[in-house]
Scaffold this active site. Structure first.
Site, PDB file in Angstrom:
ATOM      1  N   ARG A 224       0.835  -1.205   0.000  1.00 19.48           N
ATOM      2  CA  ARG A 224       0.000   0.000   0.000  1.00 19.48           C
ATOM      3  C   ARG A 224       0.868   1.253   0.000  1.00 19.48           C
ATOM      4  O   ARG A 224       0.565   2.239  -0.679  1.00 19.48           O
ATOM      5  CB  ARG A 224      -0.914  -0.013   1.231  1.00 19.48           C
ATOM      6  CG  ARG A 224      -1.964  -1.111   1.223  1.00 19.48           C
ATOM      7  CD  ARG A 224      -2.667  -1.184   2.562  1.00 19.48           C
ATOM      8  NE  ARG A 224      -3.584  -2.315   2.604  1.00 19.48           N
ATOM      9  CZ  ARG A 224      -3.785  -3.090   3.658  1.00 19.48           C
ATOM     10  NH1 ARG A 224      -3.123  -2.850   4.792  1.00 19.48           N
ATOM     11  NH2 ARG A 224      -4.640  -4.092   3.611  1.00 19.48           N
ATOM     12  N   PHE A 240     -12.049  -3.402  -5.552  1.00 17.13           N
ATOM     13  CA  PHE A 240     -12.142  -4.351  -4.431  1.00 17.13           C
ATOM     14  C   PHE A 240     -11.548  -3.692  -3.179  1.00 17.13           C
ATOM     15  O   PHE A 240     -10.681  -4.238  -2.513  1.00 17.13           O
ATOM     16  CB  PHE A 240     -11.391  -5.657  -4.738  1.00 17.13           C
ATOM     17  CG  PHE A 240     -11.744  -6.284  -6.048  1.00 17.13           C
ATOM     18  CD1 PHE A 240     -12.874  -7.083  -6.187  1.00 17.13           C
ATOM     19  CD2 PHE A 240     -10.934  -6.088  -7.168  1.00 17.13           C
ATOM     20  CE1 PHE A 240     -13.192  -7.683  -7.409  1.00 17.13           C
ATOM     21  CE2 PHE A 240     -11.237  -6.675  -8.383  1.00 17.13           C
ATOM     22  CZ  PHE A 240     -12.373  -7.474  -8.504  1.00 17.13           C
ATOM     23  N   ASP A 262     -16.306  -1.216  -4.441  1.00 16.71           N
ATOM     24  CA  ASP A 262     -16.534  -2.545  -3.873  1.00 16.71           C
ATOM     25  C   ASP A 262     -17.994  -2.919  -4.039  1.00 16.71           C
ATOM     26  O   ASP A 262     -18.877  -2.040  -4.009  1.00 16.71           O
ATOM     27  CB  ASP A 262     -16.146  -2.585  -2.391  1.00 16.71           C
ATOM     28  CG  ASP A 262     -15.778  -3.992  -1.928  1.00 16.71           C
ATOM     29  OD1 ASP A 262     -14.589  -4.245  -1.705  1.00 16.71           O
ATOM     30  OD2 ASP A 262     -16.683  -4.844  -1.807  1.00 16.71           O
ATOM     31  N   ASP A 310      -6.990  -5.231  -6.327  1.00 14.68           N
ATOM     32  CA  ASP A 310      -6.678  -6.054  -5.157  1.00 14.68           C
ATOM     33  C   ASP A 310      -7.856  -6.992  -4.874  1.00 14.68           C
ATOM     34  O   ASP A 310      -8.560  -6.854  -3.864  1.00 14.68           O
ATOM     35  CB  ASP A 310      -6.396  -5.157  -3.946  1.00 14.68           C
ATOM     36  CG  ASP A 310      -6.054  -5.960  -2.692  1.00 14.68           C
ATOM     37  OD1 ASP A 310      -5.581  -7.098  -2.833  1.00 14.68           O
ATOM     38  OD2 ASP A 310      -6.277  -5.447  -1.571  1.00 14.68           O
ATOM     39  N   CYS A 350      -3.799 -12.879  -4.117  1.00 15.05           N
ATOM     40  CA  CYS A 350      -3.511 -13.383  -2.769  1.00 15.05           C
ATOM     41  C   CYS A 350      -3.752 -14.889  -2.669  1.00 15.05           C
ATOM     42  O   CYS A 350      -3.908 -15.427  -1.573  1.00 15.05           O
ATOM     43  CB  CYS A 350      -4.358 -12.645  -1.727  1.00 15.05           C
ATOM     44  SG  CYS A 350      -6.136 -12.825  -1.966  1.00 15.05           S
TER      45      CYS A 350
END
Length: 406
Positions: A224, A240, A262, A310, A350
């Protein structure tokens, strides 16, 4: 002190263990002594009777033995678990910036030789998740040892909250649930589930009872920061957004405008709250990212010159990797189509199953199909409080790249 019964493993398992991997699957166990109970610690031997390690045994799990030690002289008493916890804490104190010690991952499962245990520190609150039966049976020695180790290093602990509301526990023969961990070391009057933290100079309210996973995603901390460093003067779209963390770092970095996107109404409200709390200008929008990017492309809307992707893990098993590849490629392709020449893209995955090699392949294909060339600025991973063990590929899961469209 436990008396450990023994299991004998196959040659294939022996090679894996000697190569540094801590998991032994059920099909690789050739003999097991009678009387072993699920969750017991066992000694692991080769066909020739040579010791290779000790670990948690659970016949209900596909991963039947999870090694905790390769030292034949270890005794698994409270002092052992406190030493193991202290070792993990000392590592974080060494590798993390002083300002990050109040919000970091203290225990990262196999990477800290504590299989099935995750502990995040949010100020004086610990958020705990236990995913192995062996660790569940020893949580008092482990958690009390961790509390003592932290306090001995001047790090206060007011309360410990268990976030065991995950279905994977059922595979280990455990029930789901959440609530405060009770110990003589803790005062019930100090229990709390909401705590304020500061990451990269930005304040967040963390709810360890209702937040995702253990309450807040700490692994992107330095990513970040890197994303925020190149945001100055840019019009940023953070997709996201969840808590709005990337958006807030971009705003703090001097972005001309920031939109946080989102599909979750709760996430949008949280991002807006965090922005207001920090006095940062962020517009939070509720929308499906795929639909939003598609519409921007369809209408040739070029208002954004920096897009951050992300997404949640699109795959949690090798069986769904192909579909995940298509999902990652779609959002990256759309983002590349929308960005003007000279624009910036931050993109990540991720999921452990989306390997770095596969992720880079996806990015290359998306760039080819979008008709753009990418210039790599940085390739990054999870923060060092989520350490990667080279012999345990499962510990390497977060891939993060910064590109410029040229």
């Amino acid at each position: 002190m436990e008396t450990l019964r023994e299991v004998v493993i196959s040659k294939r398992a022996e090679l894996a263990v000697r190569g540094g991997h801590p998991w032994i699957y059920g099909a690789e166990i050739e003999e097991a002594a009678t009387g072993i109970e699920p969750g017991d610690l066992v000694r692991v031997l080769t066909r020739k009777g040579k010791f290779v390690g000790s670990g948690f045994y659970n016949p209900h799990s596909k991963i039947t033995v999870r090694l905790v030690s390769t030292n034949a002289n270890d005794t698994f008493d409270a002092a052992f678990w406190k030493r193991r916890a202290a070792y993990a804490v000392d590592y974080r104190l060494q590798v993390m910036r002083p300002e990050d010690r109040d919000c970091c991952r203290l225990i990262f499962g196999e990477a800290d030789q504590m299989p099935g245990l995750t502990v995040d520190r949010f100020g004086d609150v610990l958020s705990v998740q236990i995913l192995s039966l062996g660790m569940e049976r020893r949580k008092r020695e482990v958690l009390d040892g961790l509390i003592e180790a932290l306090r001995e290093r001047g790090l206060p602990v007011a309360s410990v909250y268990e976030r065991n509301d995950v279905k994977i526990r059922e595979l280990e023969g455990m029930t789901e649930g959440k609530g405060f961990y009770r110990s003589p070391l803790l005062d019930p009057a100090e229990e709390k589930t909401v705590v304020s933290i500061t990451e990269n100079g930005i304040r967040y309210d963390v709810d360890v009872e209702h937040g995702q996973k253990t309450g807040f995603f700490l692994d992107q901390k330095y990513n970040r920061l890197a994303a925020g460093r190149i945001a100055r003067g840019r019009h940023v779209l953070d997709c996201f957004t969840h808590t709005g963390a990337f958006a807030l770092n971009a705003a703090k970095g001097g972005a001309a405008s920031v939109t946080a996107l989102d599909i979750s109404e709760e996430a949008v409200a949280m991002a807006a709250h965090n922005a207001e709390m920090n006095g940062l200008a962020v517009t939070a929008v509720r929308a499906d990212v795929f639909d939003y990017l598609t519409e921007l492309d369809r209408t040739k809307d070029r208002r954004f010159d920096y897009i951050i992707l992300d997404p949640p893990a699109f795959t949690k098993s090798s069986d769904t990797r192909r579909a995940a590849f298509r999902g990652y490629k779609e959002i990256n392709y759309r983002a590349m189509k929308i960005l003007p020449r000279g624009g910036y893209l931050a993109t990540c995955s991720c999921s452990h199953f989306m390997t770095e090699e596969l992720f880079v392949k996806m990015v290359k294909e998306a760039a080819r199909d979008a008709g753009v060339t990418l210039r790599q600025i940085e390739a990054r991973q999870q923060a060092p409080d989520h350490p990667i063990v080279l012999t345990v590929p499962e510990t390497y899961y977060l891939k993060f790249f910064l590109f410029q469209v040229v």
